[in-house]
Design an enzyme around this catalytic site. Structure first.
Site, PDB file in Angstrom:
ATOM      1  N   PRO A 162      49.945  25.837   2.826  1.00  0.00           N
ATOM      2  CA  PRO A 162      50.443  26.821   3.472  1.00  0.00           C
ATOM      3  C   PRO A 162      50.523  27.192   4.915  1.00  0.00           C
ATOM      4  O   PRO A 162      49.588  26.858   5.548  1.00  0.00           O
ATOM      5  CB  PRO A 162      49.028  27.969   2.941  1.00  0.00           C
ATOM      6  CG  PRO A 162      47.954  26.737   2.528  1.00  0.00           C
ATOM      7  CD  PRO A 162      48.686  25.448   2.449  1.00  0.00           C
ATOM      8  N   ASP A 195      48.316  23.417   8.752  1.00  0.00           N
ATOM      9  CA  ASP A 195      47.988  23.703   7.136  1.00  0.00           C
ATOM     10  C   ASP A 195      46.621  24.708   7.104  1.00  0.00           C
ATOM     11  O   ASP A 195      45.653  24.455   7.678  1.00  0.00           O
ATOM     12  CB  ASP A 195      47.507  22.350   6.590  1.00  0.00           C
ATOM     13  CG  ASP A 195      47.235  22.548   5.080  1.00  0.00           C
ATOM     14  OD1 ASP A 195      46.807  23.681   4.715  1.00  0.00           O
ATOM     15  OD2 ASP A 195      47.129  21.545   4.290  1.00  0.00           O
ATOM     16  N   HIS A 196      47.035  26.106   6.828  1.00  0.00           N
ATOM     17  CA  HIS A 196      45.865  26.965   6.736  1.00  0.00           C
ATOM     18  C   HIS A 196      44.805  26.937   6.097  1.00  0.00           C
ATOM     19  O   HIS A 196      43.584  27.572   6.046  1.00  0.00           O
ATOM     20  CB  HIS A 196      46.570  28.446   6.750  1.00  0.00           C
ATOM     21  CG  HIS A 196      45.934  29.439   7.574  1.00  0.00           C
ATOM     22  ND1 HIS A 196      44.807  29.521   7.946  1.00  0.00           N
ATOM     23  CD2 HIS A 196      46.321  30.657   7.717  1.00  0.00           C
ATOM     24  CE1 HIS A 196      44.475  30.531   8.443  1.00  0.00           C
ATOM     25  NE2 HIS A 196      45.412  31.275   8.564  1.00  0.00           N
ATOM     26  N   ARG A 197      44.974  25.660   5.121  1.00  0.00           N
ATOM     27  CA  ARG A 197      43.736  25.551   4.321  1.00  0.00           C
ATOM     28  C   ARG A 197      42.675  24.942   5.097  1.00  0.00           C
ATOM     29  O   ARG A 197      41.441  24.842   4.591  1.00  0.00           O
ATOM     30  CB  ARG A 197      44.169  24.657   3.077  1.00  0.00           C
ATOM     31  CG  ARG A 197      45.076  25.315   2.009  1.00  0.00           C
ATOM     32  CD  ARG A 197      45.680  24.419   1.273  1.00  0.00           C
ATOM     33  NE  ARG A 197      46.361  23.088   1.520  1.00  0.00           N
ATOM     34  CZ  ARG A 197      46.614  22.046   1.087  1.00  0.00           C
ATOM     35  NH1 ARG A 197      46.382  22.001  -0.197  1.00  0.00           N
ATOM     36  NH2 ARG A 197      47.284  20.834   1.749  1.00  0.00           N
TER      37      ARG A 197
END
Ligand code: CAO
Length: 554
Positions: free
Chosen positions: A350, A526-528
């Site tokens: 994401p 990476d928004h995780r």
């Protein structure tokens, strides 16, 4: 020199068949039995072989021509004919005594045409044998086109047989219901072998059924001559020839008409491709080998998409040649690997991209002041080593951006080293060599390494180990141009910095606008793993470091 005109042989009762492929050109040397062209009717395809060895003088047919028995195919100058008496000529050369050579199909696919014989009387189960197929040798049974319980009409295809040179469909000799199959796909059969048992429909049955439930496919008209037919144990099968207009080559599973030559059918069988699913591009809807290739490539591509985890449908192929001239070129291996990596990252990560401008006015004047020294050292100091150095410091202070997800996402692996990948644009595609221990190197060392790795990348001399171990990537398009872009994270890394072209902008200093050199930066993450706060802190620190490079010393 003697010349022979090769003619179309008996093609098994067809009035004519279409030329779907011409296999030779004038000047070609051919052997006896070598195929000259391929004919295809709606029931069979066959190669017309040369009857003599020699050189092709003229090809007398072209794709799309309809040829009947006796039609001229090609003129062949017979090899070794010089040895013959002077003046000896082939049929086209005026030797009246010499008959034109009529080629027998090298593996005759169609036997003598037989008229459908009287079909059996009511309720008689009849055996349907392999008809005269023009050879005593066993041939491959490549498709069983009906199943037990199927209601079929006279002329419907029962099975498809194939030799090296031809494929043929065996039509049903009568209307009725299939009660048993005696053969299976992949077996071999020869003339007289029983293919299946058919519960033949009589005229009386047919009429009654028609009266009770109206006309339907299951109550197809009785076969010719059935009305007064006596009971029979074995129904003479119709020869595998083009049948009446009621019989189409119907695919068992889809009901679509399928036209394909023997080689294509064999290939489809090898790939396990159902021919009725393949989009045809040949004349009259004939499936070509290229169609099969394209079907298989698309199937693989869509499988790759699905394997990527998104299960998204593949983007349809467009025939761009329909709109103008096109050129199709093979992509480099690097391009293909990059494409796969990008898609994998794009589908799995994401992405969020955050932008900022670094004021590099002072940094640039310092860099330019070092030009003389750089020349003396035999190196080139671009903004990139400064960026790498600043990133190394910012990564140490914002360690999440130098981490990777592990254990299926339940842990984070923090890297206690600072190895930074550098995207390099090469004629063969995009590669990302890694500069190790950036935090421990001087600007001069970094400048040398940038030059060395970029050179190796362009000369395709990088080793796999040169491209491994990166924890973060810098992609600089500054020398090329652009105001900003959103780079794709180089997974399993979690962040990447996109650098665009520096430009002098008016910047308000509280009292007036000042001309300042602004470097546009875009940080994708990476928004995780990385939150907006983490990314914001990293980018703000990076801009501060580039804005005052003395801070790199702290
Ligand atoms: N703004 C303005 N000028 C810049 C600049 C920037 N951000 N970055 C570099 N320049 C200038 C340099 O200073 C140099 O000019 P001078 O010789 O006058 O100093 C000139 O542009 C050429 O630089 P360069 O490209 O030779 O060297 P570099 O260190 O800036 O970059 C490399 C090296 C290998 C990163 C670069 O050549 C390259 O391949 N970039 C493309 C990376 C890429 O494709 N990224 C996209 C990946 S996603 O598809």
């Amino acid at each position: 020199m003697a010349q022979e005109t090769v003619l179309v042989p008996d093609i098994g009762g067809s009035d004519a068949a279409e030329v779907v492929e011409v296999l030779v050109s004038p000047g070609d040397t051919v052997e006896v039995d070598q195929g000259l062209l391929v004919l295809e009717s709606d029931k069979a395809s066959m190669e017309i072989p040369s009857t003599v060895a020699g050189t092709v003088v003229e090809v007398l047919a072209k794709d799309g021509d309809e040829l009947a028995e006796g039609a001229a195919v090609a003129v062949i100058e017979v090899a070794g004919a010089e040895a013959e008496a002077p003046g000896a000529e082939g049929s086209t050369g005026g030797d009246e005594s010499k008959e034109p050579a009529s080629a027998e199909p090298s593996e005759p696919i169609v036997g003598e045409t037989k008229k459908a014989e009287p079909a059996p009387a009511a309720s008689q189960t009849v055996e349907v044998p392999v008809p005269d197929i023009g050879t005593d040798e066993p041939v491959d049974l490549i498709e069983v086109s009906v199943s037990v319980g199927d209601s079929i009409s006279e002329g419907d295809t029962l099975v498809v047989l194939e030799t090296d040179k031809a494929s043929m469909e065996v039509p049903s000799p009568a209307t009725g219901v299939v009660t048993a199959l005696k053969v299976e796909e992949g077996s071999q059969v020869k003339e007289g072998d029983v293919l299946l048992l058919l519960d033949a429909v009589t005229a009386a049955q047919s009429e009654n059924e028609a009266k009770s439930s109206g006309d339907s496919a299951a109550q197809a008209k009785p076969a010719a001559g059935q009305e007064s037919a006596p009971a029979a144990k074995s129904a003479p099968a119709s020869a595998p020839t083009p049948a009446s207009e009621t019989s189409k080559t119907v695919s068992k599973s889809s009901g679509n008409t399928v036209y394909a030559g023997p080689a294509v059918r064999r290939l489809a069988r090898e790939f396990g491709v159902p021919l009725e699913s393949v989009k045809s591009s040949g004349p009259r809807g004939r499936i070509l080998k290229e169609d099969l290739h394209s079907y298989v490539s698309k199937a693989l591509a869509s499988q790759e998409s699905t394997n990527g985890g998104a299960g998204i449908p593949a983007v349809p192929d467009v025939d761009f040649s329909a709109f103008g001239p096109v050129e199709v070129v093979e992509r480099s291996k690097i391009d293909k690997v990059t494409a796969a990596n990008m898609q994998r990252s794009w589908l799995n990560v994401p992405h969020v991209t955050q932008f900022d401008d670094a004021d590099i006015t002072e940094m640039e004047s310092f860099r330019k002041s070092l030009k003389g020294e750089a020349d003396k050292r035999g190196t080139r100091l671009t903004p990139l080593p400064f960026l790498l150095k600043a990133c190394a410091v910012a990564l140490k202070n914002n360690e999440k951006l130098n981490s990777s997800l592990s254990d299926g996402g339940s842990t984070l692996t923090f890297k206690r080293y600072v190895h930074i990948g550098m995207a390099v644009d090469t004629p063969a595609g995009l590669v990302v060599p890694v500069i190790r221990d950036v935090d421990q190197k001087t600007l001069w060392e970094l400048a040398d390494e940038v030059i060395e790795l970029a050179g190796k990348a362009r000369e395709r001399k990088l080793k796999p180990s040169d491209m491994q171990g990166g924890g973060f990537t810098v992609s600089s398009l500054g020398s090329i141009g652009g105001r900003g872009f959103t780079p794709i994270v180089n997974a399993p890394e979690v962040a990447i910095l996109g650098v665009s072209r520096a430009d002098t902008q008016p910047v308000w200093d509280g009292q007036a606008f000042q001309p300042r050199l602004q470097l546009p930066l875009g940080l994708s993450y990476d928004h995780r793993v990385v939150n907006g706060g983490d990314a914001g802190r990293f980018l703000t620190e990076l801009c501060a470091l580039l804005g005052d490079i003395r801070k790199l010393l702290l």
